[in-house]
Scaffold this motif. Sequence first.
Motif, PDB file in Angstrom:
ATOM      1  N   ARG A   7       0.831  -1.202   0.000  1.00 35.34           N
ATOM      2  CA  ARG A   7       0.000   0.000   0.000  1.00 35.34           C
ATOM      3  C   ARG A   7       0.866   1.253   0.000  1.00 35.34           C
ATOM      4  NH1 ARG A   7      -4.577   0.004   4.535  1.00 35.34           N
ATOM      5  NH2 ARG A   7      -4.809   2.061   3.557  1.00 35.34           N
ATOM      6  N   LEU A   8       0.453   2.235  -0.762  1.00 36.07           N
ATOM      7  CA  LEU A   8       1.159   3.511  -0.819  1.00 36.07           C
ATOM      8  C   LEU A   8       0.831   4.333   0.421  1.00 36.07           C
ATOM      9  CD1 LEU A   8       2.825   5.540  -2.626  1.00 36.07           C
ATOM     10  CD2 LEU A   8       0.609   6.455  -3.327  1.00 36.07           C
ATOM     11  N   THR A   9       1.867   4.876   1.054  1.00 34.16           N
ATOM     12  CA  THR A   9       1.696   5.754   2.199  1.00 34.16           C
ATOM     13  C   THR A   9       2.417   7.069   1.940  1.00 34.16           C
ATOM     14  OG1 THR A   9       3.706   5.020   3.344  1.00 34.16           O
ATOM     15  CG2 THR A   9       1.693   3.722   3.712  1.00 34.16           C
ATOM     16  N   LEU A  10       2.195   8.042   2.813  1.00 37.10           N
ATOM     17  CA  LEU A  10       2.888   9.322   2.675  1.00 37.10           C
ATOM     18  C   LEU A  10       4.392   9.146   2.827  1.00 37.10           C
ATOM     19  CD1 LEU A  10       0.489  11.689   4.664  1.00 37.10           C
ATOM     20  CD2 LEU A  10       0.768  11.512   2.186  1.00 37.10           C
ATOM     21  N   ASP A  11       4.811   8.198   3.642  1.00 41.15           N
ATOM     22  CA  ASP A  11       6.248   7.928   3.776  1.00 41.15           C
ATOM     23  C   ASP A  11       6.842   7.464   2.450  1.00 41.15           C
ATOM     24  OD1 ASP A  11       6.239   8.624   6.432  1.00 41.15           O
ATOM     25  OD2 ASP A  11       5.946   6.574   7.149  1.00 41.15           O
ATOM     26  N   HIS A  12       6.117   6.642   1.720  1.00 39.20           N
ATOM     27  CA  HIS A  12       6.596   6.192   0.416  1.00 39.20           C
ATOM     28  C   HIS A  12       6.726   7.364  -0.550  1.00 39.20           C
ATOM     29  CE1 HIS A  12       4.804   2.059   1.504  1.00 39.20           C
ATOM     30  NE2 HIS A  12       6.113   1.980   1.601  1.00 39.20           N
ATOM     31  N   LEU A  13       5.770   8.290  -0.509  1.00 44.40           N
ATOM     32  CA  LEU A  13       5.839   9.448  -1.400  1.00 44.40           C
ATOM     33  C   LEU A  13       7.126  10.231  -1.179  1.00 44.40           C
ATOM     34  CD1 LEU A  13       2.180  10.842  -1.375  1.00 44.40           C
ATOM     35  CD2 LEU A  13       3.364   9.731  -3.266  1.00 44.40           C
ATOM     36  N   ASP A  14       7.539  10.350   0.061  1.00 46.37           N
ATOM     37  CA  ASP A  14       8.770  11.088   0.366  1.00 46.37           C
ATOM     38  C   ASP A  14      10.000  10.412  -0.213  1.00 46.37           C
ATOM     39  OD1 ASP A  14       7.383  13.019   1.733  1.00 46.37           O
ATOM     40  OD2 ASP A  14       7.630  12.071   3.697  1.00 46.37           O
ATOM     41  N   GLU A  46       0.526  19.535  -2.196  1.00 49.16           N
ATOM     42  CA  GLU A  46      -0.846  19.286  -2.628  1.00 49.16           C
ATOM     43  C   GLU A  46      -1.086  17.798  -2.854  1.00 49.16           C
ATOM     44  OE1 GLU A  46      -3.436  21.134  -2.849  1.00 49.16           O
ATOM     45  OE2 GLU A  46      -2.594  23.141  -2.537  1.00 49.16           O
ATOM     46  N   VAL A  47      -0.101  17.108  -3.415  1.00 49.75           N
ATOM     47  CA  VAL A  47      -0.238  15.665  -3.610  1.00 49.75           C
ATOM     48  C   VAL A  47      -0.367  14.969  -2.256  1.00 49.75           C
ATOM     49  CG1 VAL A  47       0.889  13.569  -4.454  1.00 49.75           C
ATOM     50  CG2 VAL A  47       0.973  15.661  -5.821  1.00 49.75           C
ATOM     51  N   ASP A  48       0.466  15.357  -1.297  1.00 44.25           N
ATOM     52  CA  ASP A  48       0.392  14.770   0.041  1.00 44.25           C
ATOM     53  C   ASP A  48      -0.979  15.006   0.665  1.00 44.25           C
ATOM     54  OD1 ASP A  48       3.007  14.070  -0.331  1.00 44.25           O
ATOM     55  OD2 ASP A  48       3.836  15.507   1.098  1.00 44.25           O
ATOM     56  N   ALA A  49      -1.490  16.232   0.525  1.00 48.84           N
ATOM     57  CA  ALA A  49      -2.794  16.553   1.091  1.00 48.84           C
ATOM     58  C   ALA A  49      -3.897  15.745   0.413  1.00 48.84           C
ATOM     59  CB  ALA A  49      -3.070  18.059   0.946  1.00 48.84           C
ATOM     60  N   TRP A  50      -3.754  15.553  -0.891  1.00 50.10           N
ATOM     61  CA  TRP A  50      -4.756  14.776  -1.628  1.00 50.10           C
ATOM     62  C   TRP A  50      -4.753  13.322  -1.173  1.00 50.10           C
ATOM     63  CZ3 TRP A  50      -4.468  10.550  -4.881  1.00 50.10           C
ATOM     64  CH2 TRP A  50      -5.625  10.253  -5.606  1.00 50.10           C
ATOM     65  N   VAL A  51      -3.578  12.724  -1.059  1.00 49.32           N
ATOM     66  CA  VAL A  51      -3.486  11.334  -0.612  1.00 49.32           C
ATOM     67  C   VAL A  51      -4.099  11.191   0.781  1.00 49.32           C
ATOM     68  CG1 VAL A  51      -1.906   9.483   0.063  1.00 49.32           C
ATOM     69  CG2 VAL A  51      -1.509  10.756  -2.052  1.00 49.32           C
ATOM     70  N   SER A  52      -3.800  12.125   1.673  1.00 50.67           N
ATOM     71  CA  SER A  52      -4.357  12.075   3.027  1.00 50.67           C
ATOM     72  C   SER A  52      -5.879  12.142   2.997  1.00 50.67           C
ATOM     73  CB  SER A  52      -3.805  13.234   3.868  1.00 50.67           C
ATOM     74  OG  SER A  52      -2.411  13.118   4.043  1.00 50.67           O
ATOM     75  N   LEU A  53      -6.411  13.026   2.156  1.00 52.63           N
ATOM     76  CA  LEU A  53      -7.860  13.173   2.042  1.00 52.63           C
ATOM     77  C   LEU A  53      -8.519  11.890   1.545  1.00 52.63           C
ATOM     78  CD1 LEU A  53     -10.479  14.930   1.901  1.00 52.63           C
ATOM     79  CD2 LEU A  53      -9.812  15.471  -0.456  1.00 52.63           C
ATOM     80  N   CYS A  61      -5.491   4.355  -1.932  1.00 55.47           N
ATOM     81  CA  CYS A  61      -5.588   4.963  -3.262  1.00 55.47           C
ATOM     82  C   CYS A  61      -4.303   4.798  -4.059  1.00 55.47           C
ATOM     83  CB  CYS A  61      -5.923   6.450  -3.148  1.00 55.47           C
ATOM     84  SG  CYS A  61      -4.712   7.417  -2.203  1.00 55.47           S
ATOM     85  N   GLY A  62      -3.464   3.833  -3.663  1.00 58.86           N
ATOM     86  CA  GLY A  62      -2.232   3.653  -4.411  1.00 58.86           C
ATOM     87  C   GLY A  62      -1.484   2.407  -3.995  1.00 58.86           C
ATOM     88  N   ARG A  63      -0.570   2.025  -4.847  1.00 55.46           N
ATOM     89  CA  ARG A  63       0.344   0.925  -4.570  1.00 55.46           C
ATOM     90  C   ARG A  63       1.749   1.370  -4.919  1.00 55.46           C
ATOM     91  NH1 ARG A  63      -2.990  -0.657  -1.852  1.00 55.46           N
ATOM     92  NH2 ARG A  63      -3.918  -2.721  -1.599  1.00 55.46           N
ATOM     93  N   VAL A  64       2.727   0.864  -4.167  1.00 54.28           N
ATOM     94  CA  VAL A  64       4.125   1.168  -4.429  1.00 54.28           C
ATOM     95  C   VAL A  64       4.872  -0.146  -4.551  1.00 54.28           C
ATOM     96  CG1 VAL A  64       4.690   1.332  -1.968  1.00 54.28           C
ATOM     97  CG2 VAL A  64       6.153   2.462  -3.638  1.00 54.28           C
ATOM     98  N   VAL A  65       5.836  -0.212  -5.464  1.00 52.48           N
ATOM     99  CA  VAL A  65       6.633  -1.420  -5.624  1.00 52.48           C
ATOM    100  C   VAL A  65       8.010  -1.163  -5.031  1.00 52.48           C
ATOM    101  CG1 VAL A  65       7.390  -0.788  -7.968  1.00 52.48           C
ATOM    102  CG2 VAL A  65       7.461  -3.183  -7.239  1.00 52.48           C
ATOM    103  N   LEU A  66       8.437  -2.079  -4.169  1.00 56.61           N
ATOM    104  CA  LEU A  66       9.728  -1.992  -3.494  1.00 56.61           C
ATOM    105  C   LEU A  66      10.671  -3.032  -4.058  1.00 56.61           C
ATOM    106  CD1 LEU A  66       8.409  -1.769   0.194  1.00 56.61           C
ATOM    107  CD2 LEU A  66       8.925   0.129  -1.354  1.00 56.61           C
TER     108      LEU A  66
END
Length: 228
Positions: A7-14, A46-53, A61-66
């Motif tokens: 699952r995509l998290t705000l930490d992954h976005l960073d 804005e992207v961070d705020a959108w993901v949080s919302l 609302c997302g997936r991340v590949v590690l």
Amino acid sequence: MSRKVTRLTLDHLDELTAPCRSCVFWQLDPVRRERVRDTHGAYADEVDAWVSLVLREWGSCGRVVLVDGVAKGFALYAPEAFLPGAASFATAPVSADAVLLTQVYVAPDARHGGLGRMLVQGMARDLVERGIKAVEAFGDTRGDPGWDSHQAPRDHPRGSRCVASVDFLGSVGFKTHRPHARNPRMRMDLRSSLRWRDEVEAALEKLIGVVRPAPKPSPERRSGELPG
């Protein structure tokens, strides 16, 4: 080398350095994009705020590949109501029973290894478990966007390239739902797609079982001899 979709998290976005990390084409309407475009770092915020919302009001609302624990790609998706940028496409709106896949990105040094397909499959399984029937996406007939520009995206999808290529979408199971010369709307019926793949995998397992050679008898049990 380990590969994992989660699952995509705000930490992954960073952790992501993708040019589209700060793309707000999908998340903001044209008026709001103009208001924030000259502020340093505002797009990423804005992207961070959108993901949080979306996480709060709708869920994942997302997936991340590690790859070996390092984020190498991500996919974003949500109901069209959360994505005002979708209205810019001539083939809008998205079908009422579908979620919209917006961005799919894989880092240049990790491409051509199936990570994009893994992201789409992870998204599909998430949505099926939540009872969603389909996912749609606006494709780009110009091919792979390349992700070679770090400039802020423009209002129109022709300038943003924040759109997955038609070739990629077709390769992972999407079919054209509403044709268009530049940005056709494509669709994947999730249950049929996952069921088809599961049936193929089961058939392959059976085939492997048929052609696999029978185990050789142990030396202690030669033909006609009984143990003991």
